[in-house]
Design a protein around this motif. Structure first.
Motif, mmCIF file in Angstrom:
data_model
loop_
_atom_site.group_PDB
_atom_site.id
_atom_site.type_symbol
_atom_site.label_atom_id
_atom_site.label_comp_id
_atom_site.label_asym_id
_atom_site.label_seq_id
_atom_site.Cartn_x
_atom_site.Cartn_y
_atom_site.Cartn_z
ATOM 1 N N ALA A 243 6.538 1.304 5.900
ATOM 2 C CA ALA A 243 7.337 1.413 4.672
ATOM 3 C C ALA A 243 6.531 2.018 3.526
ATOM 4 O O ALA A 243 7.082 2.661 2.632
ATOM 5 C CB ALA A 243 7.837 0.027 4.277
ATOM 6 N N ILE A 244 5.213 1.811 3.548
ATOM 7 C CA ILE A 244 4.417 2.154 2.365
ATOM 8 C C ILE A 244 4.250 3.664 2.168
ATOM 9 O O ILE A 244 4.346 4.164 1.044
ATOM 10 C CB ILE A 244 3.050 1.446 2.445
ATOM 11 N N GLY A 245 4.016 4.390 3.233
ATOM 12 C CA GLY A 245 3.858 5.854 3.105
ATOM 13 C C GLY A 245 5.043 6.466 2.360
ATOM 14 O O GLY A 245 4.862 7.109 1.313
ATOM 15 N N PRO A 246 6.263 6.250 2.846
ATOM 16 C CA PRO A 246 7.425 6.798 2.144
ATOM 17 C C PRO A 246 7.581 6.270 0.715
ATOM 18 O O PRO A 246 8.006 7.002 -0.185
ATOM 19 C CB PRO A 246 8.609 6.356 3.020
ATOM 20 N N LEU A 247 7.224 4.990 0.492
ATOM 21 C CA LEU A 247 7.321 4.447 -0.875
ATOM 22 C C LEU A 247 6.394 5.207 -1.825
ATOM 23 O O LEU A 247 6.765 5.541 -2.951
ATOM 24 C CB LEU A 247 6.916 2.964 -0.891
ATOM 25 N N LEU A 248 5.183 5.490 -1.361
ATOM 26 C CA LEU A 248 4.217 6.204 -2.207
ATOM 27 C C LEU A 248 4.682 7.651 -2.431
ATOM 28 O O LEU A 248 4.600 8.169 -3.547
ATOM 29 C CB LEU A 248 2.823 6.173 -1.566
ATOM 30 N N GLN B 157 -3.768 7.858 1.566
ATOM 31 C CA GLN B 157 -4.735 7.007 2.243
ATOM 32 C C GLN B 157 -4.883 5.730 1.413
ATOM 33 O O GLN B 157 -4.667 5.746 0.185
ATOM 34 C CB GLN B 157 -6.106 7.690 2.335
ATOM 35 N N ILE B 158 -5.260 4.661 2.093
ATOM 36 C CA ILE B 158 -5.452 3.385 1.403
ATOM 37 C C ILE B 158 -6.934 3.022 1.403
ATOM 38 O O ILE B 158 -7.623 3.196 2.423
ATOM 39 C CB ILE B 158 -4.604 2.286 2.077
ATOM 40 N N ALA B 159 -7.400 2.560 0.263
ATOM 41 C CA ALA B 159 -8.779 2.067 0.146
ATOM 42 C C ALA B 159 -8.704 0.693 -0.530
ATOM 43 O O ALA B 159 -7.612 0.131 -0.682
ATOM 44 C CB ALA B 159 -9.628 3.051 -0.647
ATOM 45 N N THR B 160 -9.835 0.162 -0.925
ATOM 46 C CA THR B 160 -9.812 -1.203 -1.459
ATOM 47 C C THR B 160 -10.033 -1.263 -2.968
ATOM 48 O O THR B 160 -9.576 -2.175 -3.635
ATOM 49 C CB THR B 160 -10.831 -2.076 -0.694
#
Ligand SMILES: Cc1ncc(COP(=O)(O)O)c(C=O)c1O
Length: 460
Positions: free
Chosen positions: A126-131, A141-144
């Motif tokens: 879900a997150i890719g399309p939300l972003l 890409q996701i980091a911390t």
């Protein structure tokens, strides 16, 4: 016009004696209200270097750090039972309130399903399309931390341009990204004063010019050796500097003309609206970074690439020698981040939440401005969406140099403690105040009243 009213005997238009009096009286009031905290932490927290688990906790102007019992919505309660209206909100990490209910539910849900596995979960779908939908860039890409997201995005910029140098604006902060730790001192680039253990001359591969200085930017890009300009859309890590009309257009036009990429760091300016300053003002970054509140207070950050940069980076990866890219951190893109980020994006960082935050922020802006005018103080208020700052110098400020001169640490520290003693917590860096969806009109009114009381004492 832009000079500040600092002198040996006065700061921000207030005499040093009066500031010292406020500081001493308020330190005593703070202590008296916190006997338990003082007993436990008055001489530092045991076992920690410098007496704190993170050195920034010593940057609060209070005689000792506030020991937090709990935090909910926009309220912090310390272990002595003092309630504080929280306008610091973890310096943006809790921009949307402490433990927003949808995020707390996501944490509870995920807590029994594993916390990190180096594999995606269904929430990631879900997150890719939300972003994509929210920020307009197609690849993520996701980091911390925002620091890491910036570091990785800068690496991509260097990789695809084949250029080494980056450009920053004076007064910037993008996390502890080494190569951005540069300042202009008397017009000359230098390593940022105070860096610990830094032996490199960072100015060798980092150019620096003043924000809003289009001519200097054009000159710095003219050699076509700059891989990337990294900036916040509004400088929020010095006293707040807003872009002058036309600055962002010129920045985009000049970077494109020079073959330089543009990285917009929205970590603080996400206060503007659900899509950040970028969406609201139609900016067109090549690279985009957002950290801090994006997972509702759980450590997470995201970085995005435009179509063109993604294609160029994919092409670069096909030709580079095999081996580790130098971008990583093992706990990044973990299922707790997916679960909480999804909850934050879908249910917390909503249009309705921003509408409310904006309304209250405008009310705060107007209220503080009225107090400053009434007390005839040489101060002003700046704002980007739900992020408001009072600055103890005339404004508006045009660049980081002016912002540095406007910063009045001694005066600000005394004011901050006086506010805490009236039940109001603002960020220890500058005079930043954040409005969350959980913030109430009553809290705004209390802040304005507390500020009015302090201002009246200082101006008397
Ligand atoms: C604009 C901006 N970018 C990046 C960061 C770094 O965030 P973190 O400390 O979470 O890595 C900050 C921190 O204040 C920031 O203000």
């Amino acid at each position: 016009m832009h000079s500040t009213s600092h002198s040996k005997t006065s700061i921000g238009g207030i005499s040093r004696d009066r500031i010292a009096m406020l500081r001493d009286t308020e330190a005593e009031v703070f202590r008296k209200a916190r006997p338990k905290s003082e007993a436990k932490a008055g001489n530092g927290l045991p076992g920690f270097f410098g007496g704190v688990p993170m050195h920034w906790m010593n940057d609060w102007p209070t005689p000792f750090p506030i020991l937090v019992g709990s935090a909910r919505g926009a309220t912090i309660t310390d272990i002595d039972g003092n309630r504080l209206d929280d306008f610091c909100l973890g310096d943006t990490g809790s921009m949307f309130g402490h433990s927003p209910p949808p995020v707390a539910r996501a944490i509870r849900r995920q807590s029994g399903r594993g916390l990190t596995y180096m594999l995606p979960s269904e929430d990631a779908l879900a997150i890719g399309p939300l972003l994509q939908e929210r920020f307009g860039l197609p690849f993520w890409q996701i980091a911390t931390t925002a620091t890491d997201a910036n570091r990785f995005a800068l690496r991509v910029a260097r990789a695809v341009t084949g250029r080494e140098t980056i450009l920053v604006f004076n007064g910037c902060y993008h996390g502890s990204v080494d190569e951005t730790m540069v300042r202009l001192v008397d017009g000359k680039p230098v390593n940022r004063p105070g860096l610990a253990g830094e032996f490199r001359d960072l100015t060798r591969a980092t150019k620096i010019v003043e924000f809003n200085d289009i001519a200097a930017l054009e000159a710095a890009l003219a050699d076509r050796d700059v891989a990337c300009v990294i900036t916040e859309p509004v400088l929020t890590n010095s006293c707040m500097v807003l872009p002058e009309p036309g600055f962002h257009d010129a920045l985009r036009r000049l970077t494109r003309a020079a073959g330089t990429l543009l990285l917009i760091d929205e970590t603080h300016t996400i206060s503007t609206g659900p899509g950040g300053y970028t969406k609201k003002h139609g900016l067109e970054p090549d690279l985009f970074v957002l950290g801090k509140p994006v997972a509702g207070g759980v450590p997470a950050s995201v970085w995005g690439l435009s179509d063109q940069i993604a294609s160029r980076y994919a092409a670069y990866n096909r030709t580079k020698e095999p081996g580790y890219s130098g971008m990583g951190t093992t706990l990044s893109a973990n299922p707790l981040q997916f679960a909480t980020m999804r909850a934050a994006l879908e249910e917390v960082m909503t249009e309705a939440a921003y509408a409310r935050m904006g309304r209250l922020a405008r009310r705060l802006d107007a209220g503080l401005t009225a107090v400053i005018d009434r007390c005839r103080l040489p101060w002003h208020v700046a704002r980007v969406g739900a992020r408001v700052e009072f600055i103890c110098a005339p404004g508006p400020l045009r660049n980081g140099g002016e912002a540095e001169a406007a910063h009045a640490p001694e005066l600000e520290a005394a004011i901050h403690v006086a506010l805490v003693n009236q039940g109001v917590l603002i960020a220890p860096f500058h005079n930043m105040m954040l409005i969350s969806p959980a913030t109430t009109a009553a809290q705004i009114n209390r802040l304005i009243a507390a500020f009015a009381a302090v201002a009246a004492r200082l101006a008397a």
